[in-house]
Scaffold this active site. Structure first.
Site, PDB file in Angstrom:
ATOM      1  CG  ASN A  27      -1.708   1.217   1.440  1.00 16.80           C
ATOM      2  OD1 ASN A  27      -1.816   2.028   0.519  1.00 16.80           O
ATOM      3  ND2 ASN A  27      -2.282   1.376   2.625  1.00 16.80           N
ATOM      4  CE  LYS A  29      -0.039   3.193   4.733  1.00 21.83           C
ATOM      5  NZ  LYS A  29      -0.008   3.282   6.184  1.00 21.83           N
ATOM      6  CG  HIS A 113      -5.766   1.903   5.257  1.00 20.86           C
ATOM      7  ND1 HIS A 113      -5.346   2.862   6.154  1.00 20.86           N
ATOM      8  CD2 HIS A 113      -4.739   1.034   5.119  1.00 20.86           C
ATOM      9  CE1 HIS A 113      -4.111   2.573   6.526  1.00 20.86           C
ATOM     10  NE2 HIS A 113      -3.712   1.471   5.910  1.00 20.86           N
ATOM     11  CD  GLU A 115      -2.833   5.495   6.792  1.00 22.06           C
ATOM     12  OE1 GLU A 115      -2.818   5.565   5.551  1.00 22.06           O
ATOM     13  OE2 GLU A 115      -1.907   4.972   7.455  1.00 22.06           O
ATOM     14  CD  GLU A 183      -3.530  -2.668   7.288  1.00 18.64           C
ATOM     15  OE1 GLU A 183      -2.402  -2.896   6.857  1.00 18.64           O
ATOM     16  OE2 GLU A 183      -4.122  -1.595   7.090  1.00 18.64           O
ATOM     17  N   GLY A 189       2.339   1.914  10.958  1.00 14.94           N
ATOM     18  CA  GLY A 189       3.356   2.962  10.899  1.00 14.94           C
ATOM     19  C   GLY A 189       4.030   3.269  12.221  1.00 14.94           C
ATOM     20  CB  SER A 228       4.828  -2.251  12.302  1.00 15.17           C
ATOM     21  OG  SER A 228       4.467  -0.917  12.602  1.00 15.17           O
TER      22      SER A 228
END
Ligand code: PGA
Length: 275
Positions: A27, A29, A113, A115, A183, A189, A228
């Protein structure tokens, strides 16, 4: 179209379930301009020899979909959109429909996702509608689920996963059009990830939910872990039961690291096939 039922991974074998070919997804992003197509090519050249053993997907920014699909095609790298609209067309400035992604060469859509859930206030219901649109447009829907740090601290991880799956994953679609990505929000991250046992528990829980709805088909839905992942921990995670692949953010921007992870997945799959 990619296939999902050729390989085995250690986790599936431990579970005694039918084999699922490992799927490694990157991904990107909001990273990547046309110069980054060289990364797709490099990934392609490095993973070409193992293309029979592992499915590789790259989710580039929308501006690169069409060109990345063209670069990835000869190497069997699939391309996906990082989101799609819950609408089919019309006055929705800035949005991209599933049909547009498909038209640009995508075969996957990444949906829900964290985010997007957080920054764009996406709800499970929005995500379910997007998944239906994606599948209607011949895309496979990769639906992300995962708990926040507070939810984890409260011991609510499995309850949160059940709720997200119940509301965000459409039940009226073929199981072969679905991929689930676990996730944990707090692992994305941050350089932190759940204990192996926690990943195993979450994936077993998700597998149970999939089987409850789709029966045998639910045993074939790939369940990815994301958060991660890097070239150091990938192999350990891929060996866990019911982990059928990985969704990788930062480490997917480095073609050498990403390809090394794909090779690890292929190696594990081949080792199990030869048993
Ligand atoms: P990360 O991101 O690998 O950088 O933690 C994963 C993701 O957001 O899909």
């Amino acid at each position: 179209m990619l296939r999902f039922a050729l390989g085995l991974n250690a986790g599936d074998q431990q579970q005694g379930s039918a084999g699922i070919r490992p799927l490694i997804a990157g991904n990107w992003k909001m990273n990547g301009i046309s110069a980054s197509l060289a990364n797709v090519r490099e990934i392609g050249m490095k993973t070409e020899p193992i293309a029979d053993a592992v499915d590789v997907i790259v989710f580039p920014p929308a501006t690169l979909l069409e060109s990345a699909a063209a670069v990835g095609l000869p190497y069997r790298i699939a391309i996906g959109g990082q989101d799609c609209s819950s609408e089919t067309d019309g006055a929705f400035t800035g949005e991209l429909s599933a049909e547009m992604l498909s038209d640009a060469g995508a075969t996957f859509a990444l949906l829900g996702h964290s985010e997007r859930r957080r920054r764009h206030c996406e709800t499970d219901e929005n995500i379910r509608q997007k998944a239906i649109r994606a599948i209607d447009a011949n895309l496979k829907a990769v639906i992300c689920v995962g708990e926040s740090l507070d939810e984890k601290a409260a011991g609510d991880t499995l309850t949160v996963l059940s709720k997200q799956i119940l509301h965000a994953v459409p039940r009226t679609v073929n199981s072969s059009d679905l991929v689930i990505a676990y996730e944990p929000v707090w692992a994305i991250g941050t350089g932190r990830r759940p204990e192996d046992q926690e990943i195993s528990e979450a994936h077993a829980h998700i597998r149970g939910q999939m089987e409850a709805v789709w029966g045998e088909g639910g045993r074939q839905i790939p369940i990815l872990y994301g958060g991660s992942v890097d070239s150091k921990n990938a192999k350990t995670i891929l060996r866990l039961p019911n982990v059928n692949g990985l969704l990788i953010g930062a480490a997917s921007l480095d073609a050498a690291h990403f390809s090394a992870i794909c090779s690890d997945a292929a190696g594990l799959a081949s080792a199990n096939l030869s048993i």
